[in-house]
Scaffold this active site. Structure first.
Site, short mmCIF file in Angstrom:
data_model
loop_
_atom_site.label_atom_id
_atom_site.label_comp_id
_atom_site.label_asym_id
_atom_site.label_seq_id
_atom_site.Cartn_x
_atom_site.Cartn_y
_atom_site.Cartn_z
N GLU A 6 13.90 12.64 44.29
CA GLU A 6 14.79 11.62 44.84
C GLU A 6 15.65 10.95 43.79
OE1 GLU A 6 10.40 10.60 45.56
OE2 GLU A 6 11.74 12.28 45.82
N ASP A 18 6.11 16.58 50.92
CA ASP A 18 7.10 16.18 49.91
C ASP A 18 6.49 16.26 48.51
OD1 ASP A 18 9.46 15.24 48.81
OD2 ASP A 18 9.00 13.14 49.18
N ASN A 19 7.38 16.29 47.52
CA ASN A 19 6.99 16.25 46.09
C ASN A 19 6.04 17.38 45.71
OD1 ASN A 19 6.87 12.81 46.74
ND2 ASN A 19 8.43 13.71 45.44
N ASP A 51 3.28 12.53 52.35
CA ASP A 51 4.04 11.91 51.26
C ASP A 51 3.22 10.77 50.65
OD1 ASP A 51 6.15 11.54 49.54
OD2 ASP A 51 7.33 10.33 50.92
N LYS A 109 -0.93 12.68 45.96
CA LYS A 109 -0.81 14.14 45.93
C LYS A 109 -2.17 14.84 45.93
CE LYS A 109 3.22 12.72 45.81
NZ LYS A 109 3.82 12.43 47.12
#
Length: 264
Positions: free
Chosen positions: A249, A219-220, A191, A194
């Site tokens: 989120e 995540d993401n 997380d 990226k």
């Protein structure tokens, strides 16, 4: 004339407040680029200037005011309430957080690596579910974030399970065995930056920090997105991957978590 000017200014201020507080946040709920620009650039910079504080400091204040010391669940709830009702922040959030919880419980890891601590929200979320003797190493590049996270982790009462390490993931991953006595990680939560997802995954492989059955949870993967990482774990015979659809989120923007089991 003065009354007219007063009414005009008051009305204008009311319109601006309504735009800031309700209209624009509602309008960007479904658009990824606009949501990130509004919350993570415009609003954050404006509030930093107006309050002479940072978003992590405001999150810490909310935790100190609303959470119970030694109760990690109350820390998670305090941050979720702040981010949903006061000021958005890019932690994993409550919706995707429930997916994270289920993965942690399924794996029941003895050793966990978190890449990207930020303010410690997911750190606390993971640590509260770990077995008593488990270890969570969390890496944070930004020293300001790390300082805030340490206070939130301590307030939650999970510091005995957590070791926060400051610095670049690319520098620390190769030192995990030497410096921290870790043989392999049962769970890795990605997380952070990226563009580091794929690089750090390959680095974990090269350093022998993954065993057969190790789980990567990223995540993401949709927003902001990690296309190269997804292509790698979904296309490699070394992984068995599953996508968990969710939302960015505290918004309605599509996002999700990618769970990848290392096959050796």
């Amino acid at each position: 004339m003065w009354l007219t000017l007063l009414y005009t200014c008051t009305g204008g201020a009311a319109v601006l407040y309504a735009l800031y507080r309700w209209v624009i946040p509602a309008a960007v709920q479904y658009h990824a680029g606009l949501a990130l620009m509004w919350h993570d650039v415009i609003v954050e910079r404006m509030l930093d200037t107006l309050t002479q504080s940072t978003r992590p400091q405001r999150i810490l204040s909310a935790v100190q005011k609303n959470a119970t010391r030694g109760d990690p669940g109350s820390v998670v709830k305090a941050i979720d309430h702040f981010c949903r009702h006061k000021e958005w922040a890019m932690n994993v959030g409550d919706e995707k957080g429930s997916i994270l919880d289920s993965v942690v419980c399924d794996v029941s890891p003895a050793t966990v690596l978190e890449l990207g601590t930020y303010c410690g929200y997911s750190t606390v979320r993971i640590a509260r579910l770990l077995p008593p003797e488990a270890r969570l190493l969390t890496l944070e590049f930004n020293p300001h974030y790390a300082a805030i996270a340490r206070q939130i982790i301590a307030l939650a009462g999970v510091e005995d399970k957590v070791q926060l390490i400051e610095g670049p993931s690319g520098d620390w991953i190769p030192k995990m065995k030497e410096c921290f006595g870790v043989e392999t990680f049962d769970l890795v939560f990605l997380d952070h930056w990226k563009d580091r997802y794929l690089l750090d995954t390959k680095l974990l492989e090269e350093c022998g920090l993954l065993r057969k059955g190790s789980v990567l949870l990223a995540d993401n993967v949709v927003c902001p997105g990690t296309p190269e990482y997804l292509e790698y774990v979904r296309g490699s015979r070394r992984y068995e991957s599953r996508y968990f659809k969710s939302h960015l989120e505290y918004t309605k923007v599509e996002d999700g978590l990618e769970k990848s089991v290392f096959l050796g």
